[in-house]
Scaffold this motif. Structure first.
Motif, PDB file in Angstrom:
ATOM      1  N   UNK A   1      53.129  50.177  43.503  1.00 62.24           N
ATOM      2  CA  UNK A   1      54.260  49.987  42.304  1.00 62.24           C
ATOM      3  C   UNK A   1      53.519  49.988  40.996  1.00 62.24           C
ATOM      4  N   UNK A   2      52.209  50.419  40.976  1.00 62.98           N
ATOM      5  CA  UNK A   2      51.489  49.968  39.581  1.00 62.98           C
ATOM      6  C   UNK A   2      52.243  50.974  38.517  1.00 62.98           C
ATOM      7  N   UNK A   3      52.538  52.203  38.637  1.00 65.42           N
ATOM      8  CA  UNK A   3      53.258  52.884  37.716  1.00 65.42           C
ATOM      9  C   UNK A   3      54.523  52.397  37.290  1.00 65.42           C
TER      10      UNK A   3
ATOM     11  N   UNK B   1      41.540  55.599  34.704  1.00 70.66           N
ATOM     12  CA  UNK B   1      40.503  54.679  35.216  1.00 70.66           C
ATOM     13  C   UNK B   1      40.838  53.063  35.406  1.00 70.66           C
ATOM     14  N   UNK B   2      41.427  52.830  34.149  1.00 74.63           N
ATOM     15  CA  UNK B   2      41.654  51.318  33.972  1.00 74.63           C
ATOM     16  C   UNK B   2      42.954  50.823  34.983  1.00 74.63           C
ATOM     17  N   UNK B   3      43.668  51.970  35.249  1.00 76.52           N
ATOM     18  CA  UNK B   3      45.025  51.555  36.342  1.00 76.52           C
ATOM     19  C   UNK B   3      44.232  51.494  37.333  1.00 76.52           C
ATOM     20  N   UNK B   4      43.306  52.507  37.957  1.00 76.23           N
ATOM     21  CA  UNK B   4      42.676  52.372  39.276  1.00 76.23           C
ATOM     22  C   UNK B   4      41.861  51.100  39.631  1.00 76.23           C
ATOM     23  N   UNK B   5      41.274  50.664  38.486  1.00 79.96           N
ATOM     24  CA  UNK B   5      40.646  49.566  38.726  1.00 79.96           C
ATOM     25  C   UNK B   5      41.461  48.237  38.740  1.00 79.96           C
ATOM     26  N   UNK B   6      42.689  48.472  38.096  1.00 80.96           N
ATOM     27  CA  UNK B   6      43.558  47.195  38.318  1.00 80.96           C
ATOM     28  C   UNK B   6      44.359  47.533  39.701  1.00 80.96           C
ATOM     29  N   UNK B   7      44.550  48.365  40.101  1.00 83.01           N
ATOM     30  CA  UNK B   7      44.943  48.855  41.401  1.00 83.01           C
ATOM     31  C   UNK B   7      44.116  48.298  42.663  1.00 83.01           C
ATOM     32  N   UNK B   8      42.997  48.478  42.300  1.00 80.64           N
ATOM     33  CA  UNK B   8      41.770  48.073  43.341  1.00 80.64           C
ATOM     34  C   UNK B   8      41.276  46.564  43.408  1.00 80.64           C
TER      35      UNK B   8
END
Length: 115
Positions: free
Chosen positions: A20-22, A61-68
């Motif tokens: 649900x990150x997007x 990249x920031x969203x991926x770091x947040x998601x992980x």
């Protein structure tokens, strides 16, 4: 050698760790992440939102770091010539060409009323 497609695939894999990150990201950031999850490449996303490819990579990249669950990277929002100082003058002060006129206007007393 890593291609941009490989790099994007790794980021999308990380983004999928948080489905649900997007929807939770604000405005354009969420749209960029959603587009990447839908299979759009970085160039197409950059063209659609009139951004640099670097800005798209940083957002993903920031969203991926947040998601992980990793900490986000610091993002600089100001640029060359940006007014980043608080206050009326914005930190610009004297320019050598005279005042920038950032002082408030001198109050003018009301003109007398004619009878």
């Amino acid at each position: 050698m890593t291609t941009s497609g490989d790099r994007l695939a790794r980021l999308v894999e990380q983004l999928r760790q948080d489905p649900g990150i997007a929807e939770r990201l604000p405005g354009q950031e969420g749209e960029i992440v959603g587009a990447a999850l839908a299979g759009d490449d970085v160039y197409a996303i950059a063209q659609r939102y009139q951004l640099s490819e670097k800005a798209v990579w940083e957002t993903l990249g920031n969203a991926a770091r947040s998601a992980s669950g990793r900490p986000l990277a610091e993002v600089e929002t100001g640029g060359l010539g940006s007014d980043t100082d608080p206050g009326v003058t914005g930190g610009y002060g004297e320019t050598g060409f005279g005042s920038l006129g950032a002082e408030p206007p001198v109050p003018t007393p009301e003109e007398p009323r004619g009878r």
